[in-house]
Design a protein around this motif. Structure first.
Motif, PDB file in Angstrom:
ATOM      1  N   ALA A  48       2.676  -1.826 -10.086  1.00 54.84           N
ATOM      2  CA  ALA A  48       1.644  -1.068 -10.791  1.00 54.84           C
ATOM      3  C   ALA A  48       0.433  -0.943  -9.875  1.00 54.84           C
ATOM      4  N   VAL A  49      -0.291   0.146 -10.042  1.00 53.56           N
ATOM      5  CA  VAL A  49      -1.495   0.371  -9.241  1.00 53.56           C
ATOM      6  C   VAL A  49      -2.474  -0.762  -9.504  1.00 53.56           C
ATOM      7  N   ASP A  50      -3.083  -1.258  -8.424  1.00 52.10           N
ATOM      8  CA  ASP A  50      -3.950  -2.432  -8.521  1.00 52.10           C
ATOM      9  C   ASP A  50      -5.275  -2.186  -7.791  1.00 52.10           C
ATOM     10  N   GLY A  51      -5.836  -1.001  -7.980  1.00 50.75           N
ATOM     11  CA  GLY A  51      -7.108  -0.687  -7.331  1.00 50.75           C
ATOM     12  C   GLY A  51      -7.233   0.798  -7.101  1.00 50.75           C
ATOM     13  N   PRO A  52      -8.370   1.210  -6.555  1.00 46.05           N
ATOM     14  CA  PRO A  52      -8.614   2.639  -6.353  1.00 46.05           C
ATOM     15  C   PRO A  52      -7.827   3.216  -5.176  1.00 46.05           C
ATOM     16  N   ARG A  53      -7.622   4.522  -5.241  1.00 45.57           N
ATOM     17  CA  ARG A  53      -6.984   5.242  -4.134  1.00 45.57           C
ATOM     18  C   ARG A  53      -7.836   5.086  -2.887  1.00 45.57           C
ATOM     19  N   TYR A  54      -7.184   5.141  -1.756  1.00 45.68           N
ATOM     20  CA  TYR A  54      -7.889   5.111  -0.473  1.00 45.68           C
ATOM     21  C   TYR A  54      -7.157   6.010   0.510  1.00 45.68           C
ATOM     22  N   ASP A  55      -7.866   6.404   1.538  1.00 47.75           N
ATOM     23  CA  ASP A  55      -7.306   7.282   2.556  1.00 47.75           C
ATOM     24  C   ASP A  55      -6.900   6.444   3.760  1.00 47.75           C
ATOM     25  N   GLU A  56      -5.686   6.660   4.213  1.00 48.83           N
ATOM     26  CA  GLU A  56      -5.230   6.029   5.445  1.00 48.83           C
ATOM     27  C   GLU A  56      -4.661   7.131   6.324  1.00 48.83           C
ATOM     28  N   HIS A  73      -3.395   6.853  -0.434  1.00 51.84           N
ATOM     29  CA  HIS A  73      -2.630   5.644  -0.729  1.00 51.84           C
ATOM     30  C   HIS A  73      -3.194   4.972  -1.968  1.00 51.84           C
ATOM     31  N   VAL A  74      -2.389   4.114  -2.587  1.00 53.11           N
ATOM     32  CA  VAL A  74      -2.836   3.273  -3.688  1.00 53.11           C
ATOM     33  C   VAL A  74      -2.344   1.857  -3.446  1.00 53.11           C
ATOM     34  N   PRO A  75      -3.210   0.861  -3.708  1.00 49.30           N
ATOM     35  CA  PRO A  75      -2.727  -0.520  -3.629  1.00 49.30           C
ATOM     36  C   PRO A  75      -1.870  -0.782  -4.868  1.00 49.30           C
ATOM     37  N   MET A  76      -0.753  -1.459  -4.676  1.00 49.52           N
ATOM     38  CA  MET A  76       0.136  -1.751  -5.796  1.00 49.52           C
ATOM     39  C   MET A  76       0.521  -3.228  -5.752  1.00 49.52           C
ATOM     40  N   ARG A  77       0.816  -3.736  -6.938  1.00 45.57           N
ATOM     41  CA  ARG A  77       1.157  -5.158  -7.080  1.00 45.57           C
ATOM     42  C   ARG A  77       2.291  -5.286  -8.093  1.00 45.57           C
ATOM     43  N   ARG A  78       3.217  -6.175  -7.774  1.00 45.10           N
ATOM     44  CA  ARG A  78       4.270  -6.563  -8.724  1.00 45.10           C
ATOM     45  C   ARG A  78       4.040  -8.019  -9.046  1.00 45.10           C
ATOM     46  N   GLY A 132       0.861  -1.171   0.000  1.00 41.72           N
ATOM     47  CA  GLY A 132       0.000   0.000   0.000  1.00 41.72           C
ATOM     48  C   GLY A 132       0.899   1.222   0.000  1.00 41.72           C
ATOM     49  N   ALA A 133       0.990   1.891  -1.138  1.00 44.21           N
ATOM     50  CA  ALA A 133       1.923   3.011  -1.294  1.00 44.21           C
ATOM     51  C   ALA A 133       1.242   4.338  -1.025  1.00 44.21           C
ATOM     52  N   GLN A 134       1.954   5.238  -0.377  1.00 46.57           N
ATOM     53  CA  GLN A 134       1.462   6.611  -0.338  1.00 46.57           C
ATOM     54  C   GLN A 134       1.412   7.068  -1.794  1.00 46.57           C
ATOM     55  N   ALA A 135       0.303   7.689  -2.179  1.00 45.40           N
ATOM     56  CA  ALA A 135       0.043   7.987  -3.586  1.00 45.40           C
ATOM     57  C   ALA A 135       1.168   8.789  -4.240  1.00 45.40           C
ATOM     58  N   HIS A 136       1.797   9.685  -3.505  1.00 41.42           N
ATOM     59  CA  HIS A 136       2.863  10.491  -4.111  1.00 41.42           C
ATOM     60  C   HIS A 136       4.122   9.667  -4.407  1.00 41.42           C
ATOM     61  N   LEU A 137       4.168   8.421  -3.917  1.00 42.24           N
ATOM     62  CA  LEU A 137       5.318   7.543  -4.179  1.00 42.24           C
ATOM     63  C   LEU A 137       5.020   6.468  -5.226  1.00 42.24           C
ATOM     64  N   GLU A 138       3.869   6.581  -5.871  1.00 41.50           N
ATOM     65  CA  GLU A 138       3.464   5.594  -6.874  1.00 41.50           C
ATOM     66  C   GLU A 138       4.542   5.382  -7.935  1.00 41.50           C
ATOM     67  N   HIS A 139       5.109   6.452  -8.466  1.00 41.62           N
ATOM     68  CA  HIS A 139       6.122   6.316  -9.524  1.00 41.62           C
ATOM     69  C   HIS A 139       7.421   5.741  -8.979  1.00 41.62           C
ATOM     70  N   TRP A 140       7.748   6.070  -7.744  1.00 41.54           N
ATOM     71  CA  TRP A 140       8.960   5.526  -7.135  1.00 41.54           C
ATOM     72  C   TRP A 140       8.843   4.004  -7.054  1.00 41.54           C
TER      73      TRP A 140
END
Length: 152
Positions: free
Chosen positions: A129-137, A142-147, A114-122
């Protein structure tokens, strides 16, 4: 193991030297609870899981410069979290070195975080890659991400 200049270490919680463990947990609290003003249980019990690994980098004085946690979820995926770098070590590649090592240790499985959204590109640099909708924590987007499994 050393890449980028600082030695990297990994161990299960019971095998982390007590002073190092204290520094790891203090760094996580300093970054997530104090600096980012998150009000969540930083010590959530997952560090105690049998497959949990704590990774960290230490500077020349032996201080913890960065840390992250590698977990195994019930579905077989690996989960990276609690990625934190000491303020004085930021911008030196410490977190990138820890991420690279965590992915090596994860092996040939899917890895989620679960990445802080501003770190998505990092995180994208590591194949996530993003794997779902943004959420607030705790007020932080945040965005869920999956490799995916390497080579799949």
């Amino acid at each position: 193991m050393s890449t980028g200049g600082l030695p990297l270490y990994e161990a299960a919680l019971d095998d982390v030297p007590p002073r190092v463990l204290y520094e790891l947990l203090k760094l996580r609290v300093d970054v997530f609870v104090v600096e980012q003003e998150c009000a969540y249980p930083e010590l959530d019990g997952r560090d105690l899981e049998p497959d949990a690994l704590l990774l960290w980098a230490q500077d020349a004085a032996g201080r913890v410069a960065g840390t992250l946690r590698l977990l195994r979820d019930a579905d077989g995926t690996a989960r990276i979290g609690r990625v934190a770098t000491a303020r004085e070590a930021r911008g030196r590649g410490v977190a990138a070195d820890l991420m690279a090592r965590a992915l090596e240790l994860a092996g040939d499985v899917e890895v989620v975080l679960g990445a802080q959204a501003h770190l998505e590109h990092w995180y994208g640099r590591f194949g996530f890659a993003v794997d779902g909708p943004r959420y607030d924590e705790d007020g932080i987007a945040h965005v869920p991400m999956r490799r995916p499994v390497p080579g799949a």
